[in-house]
Design a protein around this motif. Structure first.
Motif, PDB file in Angstrom:
ATOM      1  N   UNK A  10       9.233   6.615  -0.425  1.00 36.45           N
ATOM      2  CA  UNK A  10       9.142   7.150   0.931  1.00 36.45           C
ATOM      3  C   UNK A  10       7.692   7.362   1.327  1.00 36.45           C
ATOM      4  N   UNK A  11       6.865   7.771   0.347  1.00 32.93           N
ATOM      5  CA  UNK A  11       5.432   7.910   0.582  1.00 32.93           C
ATOM      6  C   UNK A  11       4.705   7.216  -0.560  1.00 32.93           C
ATOM      7  N   UNK A  12       4.029   6.137  -0.263  1.00 33.80           N
ATOM      8  CA  UNK A  12       3.387   5.300  -1.267  1.00 33.80           C
ATOM      9  C   UNK A  12       1.932   5.709  -1.417  1.00 33.80           C
ATOM     10  N   UNK A  13       1.654   6.509  -2.464  1.00 31.08           N
ATOM     11  CA  UNK A  13       0.285   6.905  -2.790  1.00 31.08           C
ATOM     12  C   UNK A  13       0.037   6.751  -4.298  1.00 31.08           C
ATOM     13  N   UNK A  14       0.345   5.643  -4.881  1.00 27.83           N
ATOM     14  CA  UNK A  14       0.230   5.520  -6.340  1.00 27.83           C
ATOM     15  C   UNK A  14      -1.225   5.408  -6.777  1.00 27.83           C
ATOM     16  N   UNK A  15      -1.491   5.909  -7.981  1.00 27.55           N
ATOM     17  CA  UNK A  15      -2.807   5.688  -8.578  1.00 27.55           C
ATOM     18  C   UNK A  15      -2.920   4.263  -9.102  1.00 27.55           C
ATOM     19  N   UNK A  74       6.754  11.860  -7.837  1.00 29.20           N
ATOM     20  CA  UNK A  74       6.050  11.465  -9.054  1.00 29.20           C
ATOM     21  C   UNK A  74       4.612  11.930  -8.899  1.00 29.20           C
ATOM     22  N   UNK A  75       4.264  12.980  -9.624  1.00 28.39           N
ATOM     23  CA  UNK A  75       2.938  13.580  -9.487  1.00 28.39           C
ATOM     24  C   UNK A  75       1.868  12.713 -10.140  1.00 28.39           C
ATOM     25  N   UNK A 115      10.834  10.006  -2.538  1.00 27.66           N
ATOM     26  CA  UNK A 115       9.869  11.094  -2.420  1.00 27.66           C
ATOM     27  C   UNK A 115       8.471  10.495  -2.402  1.00 27.66           C
ATOM     28  N   UNK A 116       7.514  11.241  -2.927  1.00 28.05           N
ATOM     29  CA  UNK A 116       6.119  10.808  -2.932  1.00 28.05           C
ATOM     30  C   UNK A 116       5.770  10.190  -4.290  1.00 28.05           C
ATOM     31  N   UNK A 117       5.272   8.981  -4.243  1.00 29.72           N
ATOM     32  CA  UNK A 117       4.837   8.289  -5.449  1.00 29.72           C
ATOM     33  C   UNK A 117       3.317   8.395  -5.521  1.00 29.72           C
TER      34      UNK A 117
END
Length: 336
Positions: A285-290, A248-249, A264-266
């Motif tokens: 899998x990778x928690x980087x949410x805005x 999720x870009x 995937x990458x959030x």
């Protein structure tokens, strides 16, 4: 009748010639003696003529005229029925329509695809008919939109695949319109739309078993599985769980009434439990949410860790917490 007229005429002629009264009397007596024979002829002739007249073809045709008049109205009645059917108002729900909302949004509404067997149910509209109606609407002279206007497609329960969505998008592009968002109640259509790169909002069909306005015990819709990358600018809504096999870009948004799982990458926005369920969770899998939201709770993105591992965001008594997936069950148990 002819004898009487002859008598009167003879009397007149005689009076004009100046004959004597005796001669006149003799003439009248002579005519009176002939009167029994005279009435027989006209009286017999007149009834016979009357009877013949009643049997003449003209009279028979006249007698047949009412039958013909009774038959003739039946034909106009059929024409009237056909004209009535042809002029019968068309069901707007069975037509492709454009509608402008008060907020300026342009809606493209497709006729629903329902399998209900009701007497007054609209006739099912085929895909070819939808394409023809869409072209007719786009080619109409009374266009009320501006160039490059975004279009929200209301597909309802109509099943659309990627090829059909592409056909609609190309038809709109030829009219300088952009297909931006799709509203549907079909999970297959939502998957096809999200895979094709469109924003999607899926709404569950109303159920006859749902009673009252209470949200407790309300079953969620079937999970929405997406095997794609949610790019920037896309928004996906679903009344159940959302499972994304991809990234999720930043700028991408996921909104679900249930849980959100990103394999995937959030790095975009994730909102779980959108209907008020604070027991929903967000996993990646990778928690980087805005931004992450669960029910009415909001949390900012955590600092970028030095290393990534699967994490889960959930609601605790202190608000939204993020824990490692391997420790989630224990942490959730302790929070309760």
């Amino acid at each position: 009748m002819s004898s009487n007229s002859s008598v009167s005429s003879s009397e007149t002629n005689q009076s004009q010639k100046g004959e004597s009264p005796d001669a006149i009397a003799e003439t009248v007596a002579a005519s009176a003696s002939q009167t029994p024979e005279t009435p027989e002829t006209p009286e017999t002739a007149e009834p016979s003529e009357t009877s013949e007249t009643s049997e003449t073809p003209e009279t028979s045709e006249t007698s047949k005229t009412p039958a013909t008049s009774e038959d003739s109205p039946s034909e106009p009645s059929e024409n009237e029925d056909s004209s009535t059917e042809s002029t019968r108002p068309v069901d707007p729900n069975a037509q492709v329509r454009f509608k402008t909302e008060e907020d300026g949004r342009l809606l493209l509404i497709l006729p629903p695809e329902s399998d209900k067997k009701e007497e007054n149910a609209p006739v099912a509209v085929t895909w070819n008919e939808i394409c023809q109606q869409l072209q007719h609407r786009l080619n109409a002279g009374d266009r009320f939109w501006q160039a490059n206007t975004s279009v929200n497609l209301l597909a309802f329960d109509r099943l659309l695949d990627a090829r059909q969505l592409q056909t609609i998008s190309e038809a709109l592009a030829d009219a300088k319109l952009q297909l931006a968002r799709i509203y549907t109640t079909r999970r297959q259509t939502a998957v096809a739309a999200a895979t094709a790169g469109y924003s999607v909002e899926q709404k569950a069909m109303p159920s006859a078993f749902q009673t009252g306005n209470s949200a407790e015990g309300k079953a969620l819709a079937d999970p929405l599985y997406l095997e794609t990358t949610v790019r920037s600018g896309l928004e996906i809504r679903h009344p159940g769980h959302i499972i994304v096999n991809g990234d999720v870009n930043p700028g991408g948004t996921l909104i679900a009434d249930g849980d959100i799982l990103v394999w995937g990458r959030l790095r975009g926005i994730a909102h779980a439990g959108a209907n008020g369920n604070n027991r929903a969770s967000i996993m990646a899998l990778e928690m980087e949410p805005t931004q992450i939201r669960i029910a009415d709770f909001v949390a900012r993105a955590p600092e970028t860790p030095s290393q990534f591992y699967p994490e889960v965001a959930y609601v605790s008594p202190q608000g939204i917490r993020i824990a490692r997936a391997v420790d989630f069950s224990k942490a959730q148990f302790l929070s309760e």
